[in-house]
Write an enzyme that holds these catalytic residues in place. Sequence first.
Site, PDB file in Angstrom:
ATOM      1  N   CYS A 119       0.838  -1.194   0.086  1.00 48.60           N
ATOM      2  CA  CYS A 119       0.140  -0.196   0.033  1.00 48.60           C
ATOM      3  C   CYS A 119       1.016   1.244  -0.091  1.00 48.60           C
ATOM      4  CB  CYS A 119      -0.848  -0.037   1.069  1.00 48.60           C
ATOM      5  SG  CYS A 119      -1.840   1.434   1.515  1.00 48.60           S
ATOM      6  N   CYS A 137      -0.222   3.870   2.405  1.00 52.33           N
ATOM      7  CA  CYS A 137      -0.103   3.829   3.328  1.00 52.33           C
ATOM      8  C   CYS A 137       1.425   4.192   4.001  1.00 52.33           C
ATOM      9  CB  CYS A 137      -0.337   2.382   3.932  1.00 52.33           C
ATOM     10  SG  CYS A 137      -1.785   1.763   3.524  1.00 52.33           S
ATOM     11  N   ASP A 138       2.328   3.528   3.244  1.00 46.84           N
ATOM     12  CA  ASP A 138       3.613   3.375   3.429  1.00 46.84           C
ATOM     13  C   ASP A 138       4.821   4.172   2.572  1.00 46.84           C
ATOM     14  OD1 ASP A 138       2.703   1.576   5.686  1.00 46.84           O
ATOM     15  OD2 ASP A 138       2.861   0.132   4.075  1.00 46.84           O
TER      16      ASP A 138
END
Length: 309
Positions: free
Chosen positions: A137, A140-141
């Site tokens: 993701c 997300c990261d």
Amino acid sequence: MSEKIHEVVIVGSGPAGYTAAIYAARAQLEPVIYEGSVTAGGALMNTTEVENFPGFTDGVMGPDLMDSMRKQAARFGSQLITDDIVEMDLKGPVKTLKDGSGNVLKSKSVILAMGSAYREIGLENEKRLSGRGVSWCATCDGFFFRDQEIAVVGGGDSAVEEATFLTKFASKVTLIHRRDSLRASKIMADRAKANPKIEFLWNTEVTDVLGEAKMEALQLKNTLTGAVTKREFGALFVAIGHIPRSELITTQVDLDAEGYVKVEGRSTKTNIEGVFACGDLVDHTYRQAITAAGSGCQAALDAEKFLSH
């Protein structure tokens, strides 16, 4: 336990399932939530810091966020069961569900919140270094790999989207694809090809993820020549698609071509009366913790309305 007819049973946890449980419990429906034996907490259990969930100024760890939601659901009287539902019969006014321990539950309504799984390459070290350089993701990261060289695996729209997004942070993004052209739509592919930060590595597959405490390099194999090389990267983002966890209901609930549950309009109603679906099991567009939580809320409200008639 077998003779009682419950008002609502929620299958699956994560932001959607837990939020549905919070709302259903506050509506005095005494929900039973099957969290899953291994997948309890959903996809967020595999993330580290979540910085885009509103209300957490300094970010929150994915597992901590899920633990808080779980405790909130329990506080209002949800019955949490860490087991899997292995069979469901959703037809008729009373639904029958069977869990992995052989218990049979009957319920007037069911909320499906099984989520979706990221498709993995299937390498042992990919799993081991998950959250330590390997991610599924970018939203997300990506932020954690500022000014590093990042690899993205995949050739579809989601891979190109991830690669394009990661150029905000990375010094360079290498898109690794096992064929010699992208499957992505022309507009997405053209945009990526025009981006000076994106390099393409064609006819190549990732055969191993290298590194001890964190990912340091990838072992790559040329699909035409069979030649194996090693190349250093700060992170690997796997973008080879998602798999909705709809295998239990394929013959009962209407699914789209990709296996996601179809719902009526903006509601969470499925084609079966008294069966509602929410979260990533339905959503292949946004797939965020906050949108999953929102749809869990909708499912509980839809179920409450259904039960009150």
